[in-house]
Scaffold this active site. Structure first.
Site, PDB file in Angstrom:
ATOM      1  N   LYS A  77     -75.414  37.101 -44.846  1.00 12.36           N
ATOM      2  CA  LYS A  77     -74.132  36.856 -44.168  1.00 12.36           C
ATOM      3  C   LYS A  77     -74.248  35.610 -43.314  1.00 12.36           C
ATOM      4  CE  LYS A  77     -75.500  38.208 -39.793  1.00 12.36           C
ATOM      5  NZ  LYS A  77     -75.717  37.271 -38.701  1.00 12.36           N
ATOM      6  N   ASP A  90     -76.039  44.970 -36.966  1.00 13.24           N
ATOM      7  CA  ASP A  90     -75.401  44.166 -38.025  1.00 13.24           C
ATOM      8  C   ASP A  90     -75.276  44.911 -39.353  1.00 13.24           C
ATOM      9  OD1 ASP A  90     -75.179  42.022 -36.362  1.00 13.24           O
ATOM     10  OD2 ASP A  90     -76.747  40.810 -37.310  1.00 13.24           O
TER      11      ASP A  90
END
Ligand code: C5P
Length: 279
Positions: A9, A135
Site C-alpha cells: 500500500k 494497518d
C-alpha cells in the site's frame, strides 16, 4: 494448497491528529493498495506445528512473523485447531512504509478462513486483525480507503488513483515505532488543515499528497531528504513518503537517479471486488 497475492500500500496523504493516552497516534490517511505484491503459498498441515519459509533469509520465520501471528489469532477467535504451512515469496521491501507485513497478515487471515471452510466474514476478519496491527484492517478494504483512529477504522472509497506510480526505497529502513517516537507534534503546524478537506480534494480530482511523518523520518534518517530532492530533480512532479518510511511513491515522468542499492519499481493502483482476494 492456496496461492494468494499480498499487495503493498501507499498513503496518498497521511495526517497525524494527536497523540493518544494509549501511546498510539490518531491518524487520518488515504490508503491505496498497489500492484507491487508478495506471493504466499498456504496449506494446512498435520504436523501439529506451524511452519513458515521465506525467499528472503533476512526475515524472521518464527512466531514473531505476522503470518504466524495471524494464524494464531484466527485459532484464538474461532476455536479451530490446525497447523499452517506457508511459503512467502517476498517482493515488498520491509521497514519501508509499504505495509508488507500487515498485508501478509491480512492475506493469511483470508487464506486460513478459506482453508477452514469460510467460517468468518470479511468484516470479522477485518475487526480481529486490528488486534495485531493498525494497518492490517485496510487490506480487507477494496483498495482505496480513508482510514482513521490508529489506522484501523476503514472507510471504503471508489478507486482514486488513475496514473501509474514509482515506489522507491533506499537500502536503509525505518522502524514504525521509532518514527512515531521522534515525532514532535508541536512542529507539525497542521492544526487548521482538515483531513476531510484533503479527502474532498482527491474526490473532485484536485489531489494534494503529503505525509506529516516526513519530518520525523528525515530526522531519524537524514539521507531521506536528499533522496527526496534527487527524485524531484529527476523529474517527478510528486514525491511523498509512505507510512513511516523509508519508502516513497513518485508520480510523473522521470529518469530515475542511479544510486547503489536503491529499490525502484513501477506500480499501479490495485482494487478488488468484495468477494475475491487481491489478484
Ligand atoms: O499497530 P502497530 O503494531 O503497527 O504499531 C506499531 C507501533 O507504531 C505502535 O506500538 C506505536 O508505537 C506506533 N503507532 C502509533 N500510532 C499509530 C500506529 C502505530 O504511534 N496510529
Amino acid at each position: 494448497m492456496l496461492k494468494l497475492i499480498s499487495p503493498a500500500k501507499v498513503n496518498l496523504f497521511l495526517r497525524v491528529i494527536k497523540r493518544r493516552p494509549d501511546g498510539y497516534h490518531e491518524l487520518a490517511s488515504l490508503f491505496q493498495a498497489i500492484s507491487l505484491s508478495d506471493v504466499i503459498h498456504f496449506s494446512i498441515s498435520n504436523t501439529g506445528v506451524d511452519h513458515l519459509t521465506c525467499t528472503d533469509p533476512a526475515l524472521p520465520t518464527d512466531a514473531s512473523n505476522l503470518i504466524l501471528k495471524a494464524a494464531e489469532l484466527f485459532r484464538r477467535k474461532t476455536g479451530l485447531r490446525f497447523a499452517l504451512e506457508a511459503h512467502l515469496e517476498k517482493n515488498i521491501p520491509s521497514q519501508a512504509g509499504f505495509g508488507g507485513g500487515s498485508s501478509n497478515a491480512a492475506t493469511t487471515l483470508w487464506a486460513v478462513n478459506q482453508l477452514c471452510g469460510n467460517t468468518a466474514t470479511n468484516t470479522e476478519l477485518m475487526r480481529w486483525s486490528s488486534e495485531i496491527g493498525s494497518d492490517i484492517p485496510f487490506f480487507f478494504s477494496q483498495g482505496t480507503a480513508y482510514c482513521t483512529g490508529r489506522g484501523e477504522i476503514v472507510q471504503d472509497l471508489p478507486p482514486i488513483l488513475s496514473e501509474p506510480l514509482w515506489v522507491v526505497k533506499p537500502l536503509q529502513g525505518l522502524q514504525t515505532q521509532e518514527v512515531f517516537r521522534q515525532l514532535q507534534l508541536s512542529k507539525l503546524n497542521n492544526v487548521h488543515q482538515d483531513p476531510l478537506q484533503a479527502l474532498r480534494g482527491f474526490l473532485i480530482g484536485k489531489p494534494s499528497y503529503f505525509n506529516d511523518l516526513e519530518g520525523a523520518a528525515f530526522e531519524a534518517l537524514p539521507l531521506l531528504s536528499s533522496l527526496k530532492q534527487s527524485l524531484i530533480d529527476s523529474g517527478f512532479h510528486t514525491v511523498t513518503m509512505t507510512g513511516t518510511g523509508s519508502g516513497f511513491f513518485c508520480l510523473g515522468q522521470a529518469k530515475l537517479p542511479e544510486q547503489p542499492g536503491l529499490f525502484c519499481r513501477s506500480a499501479t493502483g490495485l482494487n478488488r471486488t468484495a468477494n475475491a482476494w487481491w489478484n
